[in-house]
Write a protein that holds these residues in place. Structure first.
Motif, mmCIF file in Angstrom:
data_model
loop_
_atom_site.group_PDB
_atom_site.id
_atom_site.type_symbol
_atom_site.label_atom_id
_atom_site.label_comp_id
_atom_site.label_asym_id
_atom_site.label_seq_id
_atom_site.Cartn_x
_atom_site.Cartn_y
_atom_site.Cartn_z
ATOM 1 N N ALA A 293 -4.783 7.936 -6.726
ATOM 2 C CA ALA A 293 -3.460 8.235 -7.272
ATOM 3 C C ALA A 293 -3.315 7.658 -8.672
ATOM 4 O O ALA A 293 -2.731 8.285 -9.569
ATOM 5 N N LYS A 294 -3.859 6.467 -8.865
ATOM 6 C CA LYS A 294 -3.816 5.852 -10.198
ATOM 7 C C LYS A 294 -4.703 6.613 -11.178
ATOM 8 O O LYS A 294 -4.322 6.844 -12.327
ATOM 9 N N GLN B 160 -7.728 15.685 -4.269
ATOM 10 C CA GLN B 160 -8.199 14.431 -4.861
ATOM 11 C C GLN B 160 -8.244 13.287 -3.849
ATOM 12 O O GLN B 160 -8.908 12.282 -4.089
ATOM 13 N N THR B 161 -7.514 13.430 -2.731
ATOM 14 C CA THR B 161 -7.416 12.308 -1.792
ATOM 15 C C THR B 161 -7.841 12.658 -0.373
ATOM 16 O O THR B 161 -7.889 11.766 0.473
ATOM 17 N N ILE B 162 -8.142 13.907 -0.100
ATOM 18 C CA ILE B 162 -8.522 14.285 1.258
ATOM 19 C C ILE B 162 -9.786 13.548 1.669
ATOM 20 O O ILE B 162 -10.752 13.445 0.917
ATOM 21 N N GLY B 163 -9.752 12.966 2.852
ATOM 22 C CA GLY B 163 -10.919 12.256 3.364
ATOM 23 C C GLY B 163 -11.054 10.826 2.900
ATOM 24 O O GLY B 163 -11.931 10.109 3.364
ATOM 25 N N VAL C 173 0.845 -1.202 0.000
ATOM 26 C CA VAL C 173 0.000 0.000 0.000
ATOM 27 C C VAL C 173 0.877 1.249 0.000
ATOM 28 O O VAL C 173 0.614 2.211 -0.728
ATOM 29 N N LEU C 174 1.936 1.247 0.817
ATOM 30 C CA LEU C 174 2.839 2.395 0.876
ATOM 31 C C LEU C 174 3.424 2.714 -0.495
ATOM 32 O O LEU C 174 3.533 3.881 -0.881
ATOM 33 N N ILE C 175 3.811 1.683 -1.227
ATOM 34 C CA ILE C 175 4.434 1.883 -2.538
ATOM 35 C C ILE C 175 3.505 2.643 -3.484
ATOM 36 O O ILE C 175 3.953 3.452 -4.304
ATOM 37 N N GLU C 176 2.199 2.424 -3.354
ATOM 38 C CA GLU C 176 1.229 3.037 -4.261
ATOM 39 C C GLU C 176 0.507 4.245 -3.653
ATOM 40 O O GLU C 176 -0.334 4.864 -4.300
#
Length: 508
Positions: A233-234, A220-223, A207-210
């Protein structure tokens, strides 16, 4: 394009973004309290000064936001610099309103409005669709068959309490341990420590890697949960964590596991060490020294030749800033090789003389002074710093009643005095065209290392001046102390032959 037309474009674009975000939130359900706190933090961050905000978020993110908006709205990307800043300012303000609208939308989950049709619920019998590859699929949890042990959260609380009581961790380090431990618990659940196995650590690593960088700040990723952030991210092509950051996270958990092994009666197997990734980016590859052209640009810039004002330090003028940390820190970094925080935290009493030699005492104290690995040292002051008036500046600070050389640099939330200084320096070199991905204040340390090498300074003396542990057998024998005159002789050999300092206005 006038300002009214720009705001219309921004309004149209973010209306569509908000519509999609609300639909997605209706599927996911209400925010957790932690997610609400993160959104509130993001709003506060966006309310910073326009240039300060984009500087914090870095150039790559600003470029991505600018290009995405231009592509979506049909505005040509090639614009005058003033127009680009205006566009970024409107984007920043739009994101504030976006997050505030999402928090307001979240309140709808607390009530029912029977005048409208509800969202269609997912079928309870429908199997959840996988959205991630096997590299980040959540590990199934089997009932524990291992001996009893404390929950990870409880064990970490004990470790944190010990570190706080003994002063082992700075505030910055404590927050780092807390963040990675919380992430691991979020992904793998809060379970007895002995219940975790290698598959848990492997899933954490994958998971960390991605995982996207700054995921709690990006719109785009908050929350989003970590796994949702991976998918985002993808979808958006967001930059992900570096190998060194992934390994640091694994190292933090490994440290907790090693501490647990010493505390518990049962053996606690290290499940994180084997997960670390081979990293070809050693310290030298992570930071570049400044080139001779970059050094010349820095020390020929308005900060050293005269600037318009304290605010407009990159614009030429008649203002002399030789009585500020902005002026002295780069010079000290170049001629001593010291770390930024080591310089920011200096007290006036740390500038001293012994055997007729001016020196800097780099040391820890109970007054907030920290040195990496606790290795205090003496660093003779280079004649060039004396020529430019550093000793006169320190004497003026002493006569003014200041206890610290740079009293304007306050202790930050991380436990370091260098937080603001680091931001200011990066912003400055970016605006004068010197900033790259691999240049920062730490680059001066590499310049000093190279200058010592080129001057024929023995490697052991070089390491002592920089505060490095002596490698190999040299570090195992003797007390590691070197007479001050020997260190001064080495410092005096350091030169930057291809860089001219004749334009640098010294302290009057």
């Amino acid at each position: 394009m006038n300002h009214g037309e720009l705001r219309t474009k921004v309004h149209e674009h973010f209306t569509e973004v908000l519509k999609k975000a609300k639909a997605r939130r209706d599927e996911l359900g209400p925010y957790t309290e932690l997610e609400k706190e993160r959104i509130a933090d993001t709003i506060r961050l966006h309310k910073a000064d326009n240039e300060d905000f984009w500087d914090i978020m870095k150039k790559g993110y600003a470029t991505q936001q600018y290009q995405a908006f231009c592509n979506a709205s049909g505005i040509p990307q090639k614009q005058p610099i003033q127009t680009k800043w205006a566009i970024l300012d409107e984007i920043r303000k739009a994101w504030i309103c976006f997050h505030e609208a999402m928090l307001e939308h979240d309140k709808a989950f607390e009530t029912y409005d029977f005048s409208t049709s509800p969202c269609a619920p997912e079928s309870a019998t429908e199997s959840p669709k996988p959205t991630f590859g096997s590299s980040s699929t959540k590990v199934s949890k089997k009932p524990s068959e291992t001996p009893s042990s404390p929950l990870l959260s409880a064990l970490f609380s004990e470790r944190k309490a010990e570190a706080e009581q003994t002063g082992q961790w700075s505030a910055k380090l404590l927050n780092d341990y807390q963040a990675w431990t919380d992430l691991f618990i979020e992904l793998q659940g809060d379970r007895p420590v002995l219940d975790y196995k290698k598959p848990d650590a492997r899933d954490f690593k994958n998971v960390l890697i991605e995982l996207p960088s700054n995921r709690n700040k990006l719109p785009q990723t908050i929350g989003l949960t970590p796994r949702e952030a991976v998918q985002a991210a993808k979808d958006h092509g967001l930059p992900t964590l570096s190998v060194s950051t992934v390994n640091k996270a694994l190292g933090r958990l490994q440290g907790i596991w090693k501490w647990a092994d010493k505390q518990l009666d049962e053996e606690v197997t290290d499940i994180f060490g084997p997960m670390k990734i081979a990293d070809n980016n050693n310290a030298r590859n992570q930071h570049n020294p400044f080139s001779k052209e970059q050094l010349q640009t820095i020390f020929n810039s308005p900060l050293y030749t005269g600037c318009k004002s304290r605010r407009f330090r990159t614009v030429s003028g008649d203002t002399d800033l030789s009585n500020t940390s902005w002026y002295w820190l780069p010079l000290l970094g170049l001629w001593t090789g010291a770390r930024l925080n080591e310089l920011c935290q200096l007290n006036v009493e740390d500038i001293d003389h012994e055997e007729g030699i001016p020196l800097i005492r780099v040391q820890e104290s109970d007054k907030g002074q920290r040195v990496k690995f606790g290795k205090s040292r003496l660093v003779p002051i280079h004649p060039e710093l004396v020529r430019l008036g550093f000793l006169h500046f320190v004497q003026a600070q002493r006569q003014a009643g200041h206890k610290r050389v740079f009293p304007e640099l306050k202790l930050g939330a991380t436990g370091y005095h260098s937080d603001q200084a680091s931001k200011d320096f990066n912003r400055y070199i970016d605006r004068i065209g010197v900033k790259t991905v691999k240049t920062s204040f730490h680059s001066f340390r590499h310049n000093f290392k190279d200058a010592c090498r080129h001057a024929g300074v023995p490697p052991d003396i070089n390491d002592i001046l920089l505060g490095h542990s002596l490698p190999g057998m040299a570090g195992r024998y003797g007390d590691g102390n070197v007479p001050l005159p020997v260190l001064y002789e080495a410092i005096c050999k350091v030169m930057y032959k291809r860089t001219s300092f004749k334009h640098v206005k010294g302290y009057p």
